[in-house]
Design a protein around this motif. Sequence first.
Motif, PDB file in Angstrom:
ATOM      1  N   SER A  69     101.399 -14.691  48.474  1.00 38.12           N
ATOM      2  CA  SER A  69     100.043 -14.745  48.968  1.00 38.12           C
ATOM      3  C   SER A  69      99.246 -14.332  47.797  1.00 38.12           C
ATOM      4  CB  SER A  69      99.625 -13.813  49.953  1.00 38.12           C
ATOM      5  OG  SER A  69     100.427 -14.116  51.372  1.00 38.12           O
ATOM      6  N   VAL A  70      98.083 -15.016  47.488  1.00 39.87           N
ATOM      7  CA  VAL A  70      97.059 -14.912  46.386  1.00 39.87           C
ATOM      8  C   VAL A  70      96.212 -13.957  46.630  1.00 39.87           C
ATOM      9  CG1 VAL A  70      95.747 -16.265  44.883  1.00 39.87           C
ATOM     10  CG2 VAL A  70      97.534 -17.279  45.717  1.00 39.87           C
ATOM     11  N   ILE A  71      96.057 -13.070  45.808  1.00 39.57           N
ATOM     12  CA  ILE A  71      95.201 -12.102  45.850  1.00 39.57           C
ATOM     13  C   ILE A  71      94.451 -11.524  44.491  1.00 39.57           C
ATOM     14  CG2 ILE A  71      96.614 -10.664  47.943  1.00 39.57           C
ATOM     15  CD1 ILE A  71      97.272  -8.806  45.710  1.00 39.57           C
ATOM     16  N   THR A  72      93.000 -10.747  44.962  1.00 41.81           N
ATOM     17  CA  THR A  72      92.352 -10.355  43.772  1.00 41.81           C
ATOM     18  C   THR A  72      92.288  -8.844  43.993  1.00 41.81           C
ATOM     19  OG1 THR A  72      91.026 -12.394  43.524  1.00 41.81           O
ATOM     20  CG2 THR A  72      90.342 -10.415  42.634  1.00 41.81           C
ATOM     21  N   VAL A  73      92.652  -8.253  42.788  1.00 43.86           N
ATOM     22  CA  VAL A  73      92.729  -6.604  43.114  1.00 43.86           C
ATOM     23  C   VAL A  73      91.787  -6.162  41.912  1.00 43.86           C
ATOM     24  CG1 VAL A  73      94.928  -6.467  43.960  1.00 43.86           C
ATOM     25  CG2 VAL A  73      94.858  -6.591  41.589  1.00 43.86           C
ATOM     26  N   THR A  74      91.136  -5.058  42.406  1.00 48.61           N
ATOM     27  CA  THR A  74      90.214  -4.372  41.428  1.00 48.61           C
ATOM     28  C   THR A  74      90.412  -2.890  41.197  1.00 48.61           C
ATOM     29  OG1 THR A  74      88.417  -5.956  41.846  1.00 48.61           O
ATOM     30  CG2 THR A  74      87.797  -4.079  40.384  1.00 48.61           C
ATOM     31  N   VAL A  94     101.651   0.590  31.863  1.00 48.54           N
ATOM     32  CA  VAL A  94     100.261   0.793  32.536  1.00 48.54           C
ATOM     33  C   VAL A  94     100.456   0.320  33.903  1.00 48.54           C
ATOM     34  CG1 VAL A  94      98.894   0.936  30.578  1.00 48.54           C
ATOM     35  CG2 VAL A  94      99.329  -1.335  31.951  1.00 48.54           C
ATOM     36  N   GLU A  95      99.870   0.599  34.781  1.00 46.66           N
ATOM     37  CA  GLU A  95      99.627  -0.063  36.083  1.00 46.66           C
ATOM     38  C   GLU A  95      98.126   0.168  36.708  1.00 46.66           C
ATOM     39  OE1 GLU A  95     101.995   2.623  38.510  1.00 46.66           O
ATOM     40  OE2 GLU A  95     100.696   4.087  38.747  1.00 46.66           O
ATOM     41  N   LEU A  96      97.661  -0.894  37.701  1.00 48.59           N
ATOM     42  CA  LEU A  96      96.509  -0.730  38.101  1.00 48.59           C
ATOM     43  C   LEU A  96      96.213  -0.095  39.418  1.00 48.59           C
ATOM     44  CD1 LEU A  96      93.999  -3.728  38.059  1.00 48.59           C
ATOM     45  CD2 LEU A  96      94.295  -2.842  40.331  1.00 48.59           C
ATOM     46  N   GLN A  97      95.334   0.711  39.574  1.00 46.35           N
ATOM     47  CA  GLN A  97      95.289   1.676  40.716  1.00 46.35           C
ATOM     48  C   GLN A  97      94.083   0.939  41.750  1.00 46.35           C
ATOM     49  OE1 GLN A  97      93.934   5.693  39.765  1.00 46.35           O
ATOM     50  NE2 GLN A  97      96.178   6.296  39.745  1.00 46.35           N
ATOM     51  N   VAL A  98      94.786   0.170  42.956  1.00 42.33           N
ATOM     52  CA  VAL A  98      93.963  -0.470  43.707  1.00 42.33           C
ATOM     53  C   VAL A  98      92.958   0.223  44.296  1.00 42.33           C
ATOM     54  CG1 VAL A  98      93.874  -2.360  45.432  1.00 42.33           C
ATOM     55  CG2 VAL A  98      95.851  -2.232  43.927  1.00 42.33           C
ATOM     56  N   GLU A  99      91.648  -0.314  44.055  1.00 45.13           N
ATOM     57  CA  GLU A  99      90.279   0.241  44.921  1.00 45.13           C
ATOM     58  C   GLU A  99      89.760  -0.895  45.581  1.00 45.13           C
ATOM     59  OE1 GLU A  99      88.854   3.700  41.706  1.00 45.13           O
ATOM     60  OE2 GLU A  99      87.821   1.887  41.881  1.00 45.13           O
ATOM     61  N   GLU A 100      89.879  -2.072  45.239  1.00 46.60           N
ATOM     62  CA  GLU A 100      89.331  -3.429  46.132  1.00 46.60           C
ATOM     63  C   GLU A 100      90.559  -4.347  46.103  1.00 46.60           C
ATOM     64  OE1 GLU A 100      85.881  -4.968  44.289  1.00 46.60           O
ATOM     65  OE2 GLU A 100      84.931  -2.991  43.999  1.00 46.60           O
ATOM     66  N   VAL A 101      90.554  -5.041  47.424  1.00 51.87           N
ATOM     67  CA  VAL A 101      91.499  -6.180  47.395  1.00 51.87           C
ATOM     68  C   VAL A 101      90.700  -7.279  48.211  1.00 51.87           C
ATOM     69  CG1 VAL A 101      93.629  -6.954  48.848  1.00 51.87           C
ATOM     70  CG2 VAL A 101      93.295  -4.581  47.947  1.00 51.87           C
ATOM     71  N   VAL A 102      90.794  -8.416  47.835  1.00 49.39           N
ATOM     72  CA  VAL A 102      90.281  -9.780  48.375  1.00 49.39           C
ATOM     73  C   VAL A 102      91.649 -10.507  48.541  1.00 49.39           C
ATOM     74  CG1 VAL A 102      89.198 -11.707  48.492  1.00 49.39           C
ATOM     75  CG2 VAL A 102      88.152  -9.603  47.386  1.00 49.39           C
ATOM     76  N   VAL A 103      92.014 -11.063  49.847  1.00 48.42           N
ATOM     77  CA  VAL A 103      93.238 -11.783  49.957  1.00 48.42           C
ATOM     78  C   VAL A 103      92.436 -13.481  49.940  1.00 48.42           C
ATOM     79  CG1 VAL A 103      95.015 -12.862  51.478  1.00 48.42           C
ATOM     80  CG2 VAL A 103      94.590 -10.300  51.292  1.00 48.42           C
TER      81      VAL A 103
END
Length: 591
Positions: A69-74, A94-103
């Motif tokens: 699936s294609v997602i956007t994470v912030t 490093v890693e990104l801590q997800v605070e926002e998700v858009v599928v």
Amino acid sequence: MHPYRTHTCGQLRPSHAGERVRLSGWIHRKRDHGQLLFVDLRDTYGITQCVIDVSSPLFEQLENARVESVITVTGPVVTRTAETVNAIMATGEVELQVEEVVVQSRAAVLPLQVNADEDAGEETRLRFRYLDLRREKMQARIRLRGQVIQAIREGMVGQGFQEFQTPILTASSPEGARDYLVPSRLHPGKFYALPQAPQMFKQLLMIAGFDRYFQIAPCFRDEDSRADRSPGEFYQLDFEMSFVTQDDVFAAIEPVLQGVFEKFARGRKVTPAPFPRIPFREAMLKYGSDKPDLRNPLIVADVSEAFRGSGFGIFARAVEAGSVVRAVPAPGAAAKPRSFFDKLNDWARGEGAAGLGYIIYGEDGAAKGPIAKNLDDARLQQIKEMAGLKAGDAVFFSCDKELPAAKLAGQVRNRLGEELDLLEKNVFRFCWIVDFPMFELDDAGKVEFSHNPFSMPQGGLDALETKDPLDILAYQYDIVCNGVELSSGAIRNHLPEVMYKAFALAGYSQEQVDSQFTGMISALKFGAPPHGGSAPGIDRIVMLLADEPNLREIVAFPMNQRAEDLMMQAPAPVSARQLRELHIKLDLPPE
């Protein structure tokens, strides 16, 4: 902030720690550790690990999103602890801590796995090629193809060539492979053809006064599939030059090919320019092929005289009747078991040969084998010297008329090179094959062109008028790398009187030449410069650099072996209305 991404998935490093970023891509893998969900997010630039805590209201949304699936994470970038650093990944610190998700787009159940190299079968891979191309290995191959083409373009421009495009809709040619035909709506009953190569047009560009032309040209041939050529289309570096000799053509293309191979060699050695030049007849004698693999040290020898009048009647009678005997050395093979020789004999029969005779020269100097029993010591020593053998070696024989004997010897040479592990490793060995015969005899004994009919014969008109056609050589040449023919080329026949005479020897009248090659022969009558060129195959260059024997692995959207595009369902029937517009009625074979 950009709606989709501030960075790519291969970009983040410890220097980005603390920044709030946005990434978009495909879900490559998910790992649920109970309290934490790890998502590897992938785009064409790399992979970044994203993490979300079970307490987040977005956890379930991300957990339910399927792989691919294609997602956007912030969210913020954080550095990993020392024990969780992934040194294999460029972004592994490093890693990104997800605070926002858009599928952005949900994936259905996958017909093949993108995040694994498991073999899904060629039919599935081609039917869902867009998924297959998401794989890291396929992405690397297609990127390599683009980089190779870009490097070739830069090399050609650096040599003073200009890039032009030639027509895709053109006229059918009576020479060469089978055309793909395109019916004309405006001219009922008439057809265009897709170009098998831009041969005529590039020569016409020279006649038009352009000095150095090239293009990355699509070529179309309706022929059976091969591992190194698509059944529908392929691409070549097509180039042509005016006021040049054969040496000038070589000097122009060698630095380009050497440069491209060195750029993408990954530690492998490349033959430095100028590349070795091997006359066609020498290549057929020494290597049994006009595309010899020079990584193989084996040299074929002519040992016909050693068998003439000998006690080995089969070969002796054949030599008296005009056949030849070729010897292929097998260094160290005397130590091999009998099964090694039997296996090669069976293989030769499978290739259509009557068999594969051999002699074993033992460490004690004694010659063994069925053939050796029928030869005296002097002849055995003669063969040993002619084939460059020593104690502990063996030698295999091919006995037939010159061409089939050479071809079998070449096949045996290649087979022994692999079986005995003789091929030089990590190297690209280039050579030119030159001095091809202009003519040959067909099965009925009629003179026909052996290569390109538009090549200049060596000796020009005088050679055509005074020599036996089978003795005339042409300014034709092939460039070969590791046993793969990359291209054919020639100095062109730019004189109408020479063209007419050459075609006359092949059975064409002047009227036939005028009608079948109207554009070319007419243009030559208005002042044509001496010119020549070649056309190295892009697909084969990339295959060699990628160390990939199957063309379908280095082409983005190839057809299968039956010339079908399984993804786009081509070829396909067309409507009755379309056929009526083209004035075509189908006459299909019975099913």
